[in-house]
Design an enzyme around this catalytic site. Structure first.
Site, PDB file in Angstrom:
ATOM      1  N   HIS A  55      35.495  44.361  41.012  1.00 15.43           N
ATOM      2  CA  HIS A  55      34.424  43.664  41.730  1.00 15.43           C
ATOM      3  C   HIS A  55      35.017  42.893  42.900  1.00 15.43           C
ATOM      4  O   HIS A  55      36.236  42.848  43.063  1.00 15.43           O
ATOM      5  CB  HIS A  55      33.611  42.759  40.807  1.00 15.43           C
ATOM      6  CG  HIS A  55      34.362  41.601  40.223  1.00 15.43           C
ATOM      7  ND1 HIS A  55      35.384  41.752  39.309  1.00 15.43           N
ATOM      8  CD2 HIS A  55      34.243  40.248  40.410  1.00 15.43           C
ATOM      9  CE1 HIS A  55      35.842  40.572  38.943  1.00 15.43           C
ATOM     10  NE2 HIS A  55      35.168  39.636  39.624  1.00 15.43           N
ATOM     11  N   HIS A  57      35.286  39.685  43.975  1.00 16.40           N
ATOM     12  CA  HIS A  57      35.818  38.323  44.040  1.00 16.40           C
ATOM     13  C   HIS A  57      37.271  38.319  44.522  1.00 16.40           C
ATOM     14  O   HIS A  57      38.057  39.209  44.173  1.00 16.40           O
ATOM     15  CB  HIS A  57      35.699  37.632  42.690  1.00 16.40           C
ATOM     16  CG  HIS A  57      34.295  37.197  42.387  1.00 16.40           C
ATOM     17  ND1 HIS A  57      33.868  36.847  41.126  1.00 16.40           N
ATOM     18  CD2 HIS A  57      33.205  37.051  43.190  1.00 16.40           C
ATOM     19  CE1 HIS A  57      32.590  36.509  41.161  1.00 16.40           C
ATOM     20  NE2 HIS A  57      32.166  36.628  42.410  1.00 16.40           N
ATOM     21  N   ASP A  59      39.984  36.714  43.878  1.00 18.03           N
ATOM     22  CA  ASP A  59      41.132  36.743  42.969  1.00 18.03           C
ATOM     23  C   ASP A  59      41.345  38.125  42.348  1.00 18.03           C
ATOM     24  O   ASP A  59      42.288  38.324  41.573  1.00 18.03           O
ATOM     25  CB  ASP A  59      40.995  35.673  41.873  1.00 18.03           C
ATOM     26  CG  ASP A  59      39.785  35.866  40.988  1.00 18.03           C
ATOM     27  OD1 ASP A  59      38.729  36.282  41.497  1.00 18.03           O
ATOM     28  OD2 ASP A  59      39.874  35.593  39.770  1.00 18.03           O
ATOM     29  N   HIS A  60      40.507  39.085  42.733  1.00 17.56           N
ATOM     30  CA  HIS A  60      40.666  40.468  42.282  1.00 17.56           C
ATOM     31  C   HIS A  60      41.012  41.428  43.425  1.00 17.56           C
ATOM     32  O   HIS A  60      41.465  42.535  43.173  1.00 17.56           O
ATOM     33  CB  HIS A  60      39.390  40.944  41.582  1.00 17.56           C
ATOM     34  CG  HIS A  60      39.096  40.202  40.324  1.00 17.56           C
ATOM     35  ND1 HIS A  60      39.256  40.745  39.065  1.00 17.56           N
ATOM     36  CD2 HIS A  60      38.677  38.932  40.118  1.00 17.56           C
ATOM     37  CE1 HIS A  60      38.943  39.841  38.147  1.00 17.56           C
ATOM     38  NE2 HIS A  60      38.581  38.735  38.764  1.00 17.56           N
ATOM     39  N   HIS A 111      28.021  39.585  35.997  1.00 22.40           N
ATOM     40  CA  HIS A 111      28.907  38.627  36.657  1.00 22.40           C
ATOM     41  C   HIS A 111      28.737  38.739  38.173  1.00 22.40           C
ATOM     42  O   HIS A 111      28.546  37.748  38.868  1.00 22.40           O
ATOM     43  CB  HIS A 111      30.345  38.926  36.241  1.00 22.40           C
ATOM     44  CG  HIS A 111      31.380  38.043  36.873  1.00 22.40           C
ATOM     45  ND1 HIS A 111      31.437  36.693  36.644  1.00 22.40           N
ATOM     46  CD2 HIS A 111      32.399  38.333  37.722  1.00 22.40           C
ATOM     47  CE1 HIS A 111      32.451  36.176  37.322  1.00 22.40           C
ATOM     48  NE2 HIS A 111      33.045  37.144  37.989  1.00 22.40           N
ATOM     49  N   ASP A 134      35.850  40.985  34.853  1.00 23.45           N
ATOM     50  CA  ASP A 134      35.281  39.721  34.403  1.00 23.45           C
ATOM     51  C   ASP A 134      33.948  39.896  33.684  1.00 23.45           C
ATOM     52  O   ASP A 134      33.182  38.932  33.549  1.00 23.45           O
ATOM     53  CB  ASP A 134      35.064  38.785  35.598  1.00 23.45           C
ATOM     54  CG  ASP A 134      36.363  38.229  36.148  1.00 23.45           C
ATOM     55  OD1 ASP A 134      37.435  38.555  35.606  1.00 23.45           O
ATOM     56  OD2 ASP A 134      36.307  37.482  37.146  1.00 23.45           O
ATOM     57  N   HIS A 172      41.453  37.754  32.726  1.00 23.91           N
ATOM     58  CA  HIS A 172      41.804  36.338  32.675  1.00 23.91           C
ATOM     59  C   HIS A 172      42.261  35.922  31.283  1.00 23.91           C
ATOM     60  O   HIS A 172      41.802  36.477  30.281  1.00 23.91           O
ATOM     61  CB  HIS A 172      40.610  35.465  33.076  1.00 23.91           C
ATOM     62  CG  HIS A 172      40.254  35.531  34.516  1.00 23.91           C
ATOM     63  ND1 HIS A 172      40.874  34.770  35.473  1.00 23.91           N
ATOM     64  CD2 HIS A 172      39.334  36.284  35.173  1.00 23.91           C
ATOM     65  CE1 HIS A 172      40.351  35.044  36.666  1.00 23.91           C
ATOM     66  NE2 HIS A 172      39.415  35.962  36.501  1.00 23.91           N
TER      67      HIS A 172
END
Length: 260
Positions: A55, A57, A59-60, A111, A134, A172
């Site tokens: 996805h 975001h 941090d990905h 999410h 996530d 995570h």
């Protein structure tokens, strides 16, 4: 069969790296930071040949451009034109072959609206493997940043239908906090109590609590148990106006977890 290894990033992210046992060519999943990936590649003498994204975001996806800059490699990810660098956009039920294993793409909105997961029947030690970003965590699920409780329930139900021995590779290390919440929801769940002790031991040794297995999550994760009497009662106690429907139960406990 795949060799699957975690690359820690940021405070609690896992970038998953996988390859066939007889190959030095590897793929990484959700590289939010290029630095730890490059370090792992150099340390183990591996060659990066592809990237998977679940996805959008940061941090990905934050390390994608740097990793791909000097490499002519495919970048697989959601069919979302706003994610820069994806060369192979994927949709629900697509299949791709990576490291001699076939992966099925599962749309898992909730999410985020663009979230996808990657499932293969031939994972670590021949167990099926799920890279779920996530959407599903050990003991939890992702916040509903863009999607609805109905979408998340549908996505989690789809993942819950996979084989019980599927290994869950989430993105995570949230497990201890998730299980603390799970105990508030189901204080009488003995399997959950056992898992809390196992996880405490792992974390005391700074060892990952991921992967889990789907079977363990079905026994202990309240977001996969919104049809269970104790979870339904906990949701009702939290919000007396809620119904006993699994979607409404999930909605209530997800909002509860947001403020736990």
């Amino acid at each position: 069969m795949l060799i699957i290894s975690p690359i820690p990033a940021f405070n609690d992210n896992y970038i998953w790296m996988f390859h066939s046992p007889d190959s030095r060519e590897v793929f990484v999943v959700d590289p939010g930071d290029a630095g730890p990936v490059e370090q792992a590649l150099n340390y183990h003498g591996l060659n990066l040949v592809g990237i998977l994204i679940t996805h959008h975001h940061f941090d990905h996806i934050g390390g994608v451009a740097e990793l791909a800059h000097t490499r002519n490699i495919p970048v697989y990810g959601p069919d979302n034109p706003n994610i820069k660098g994806i060369t192979h956009p994927l949709r629900d039920n697509d299949t791709v072959e990576l490291s001699t294993c076939q992966f099925k793409i599962l749309a898992t909105p909730g999410h985020t609206l663009d979230h996808i997961a990657y499932f293969t029947d031939s994972g670590d030690d021949e167990n099926p493997a799920l890279f779920c970003g996530d959407t599903l965590f050990v003991g939890g699920c992702g916040r509903l940043f863009e999607g609805t409780a109905e979408q998340m329930y549908s996505s989690l139900s789809r993942l819950a239908s996979l084989p019980g021995h599927t290994r869950i590779y989430c993105a995570h290390e949230y497990t201890q906090a998730n299980l603390e919440f799970a105990r508030a929801v189901e204080p009488n769940n003995r399997k959950l109590q056992e898992q809390v002790m196992q996880v405490a031991e792992l974390r005391s040794e700074n060892r990952p609590t991921v992967p889990s297995t789907l079977r363990k999550e079905l026994d202990t994760n309240p977001f996969l148990r919104s049809n269970q009497p104790e979870v339904i009662q906990a949701a009702s106690d939290r919000d007396p106006s809620s119904s006993a429907s699994p979607i409404d139960v999930l909605r209530v406990i997800r909002a509860w977890k947001d403020n736990f």
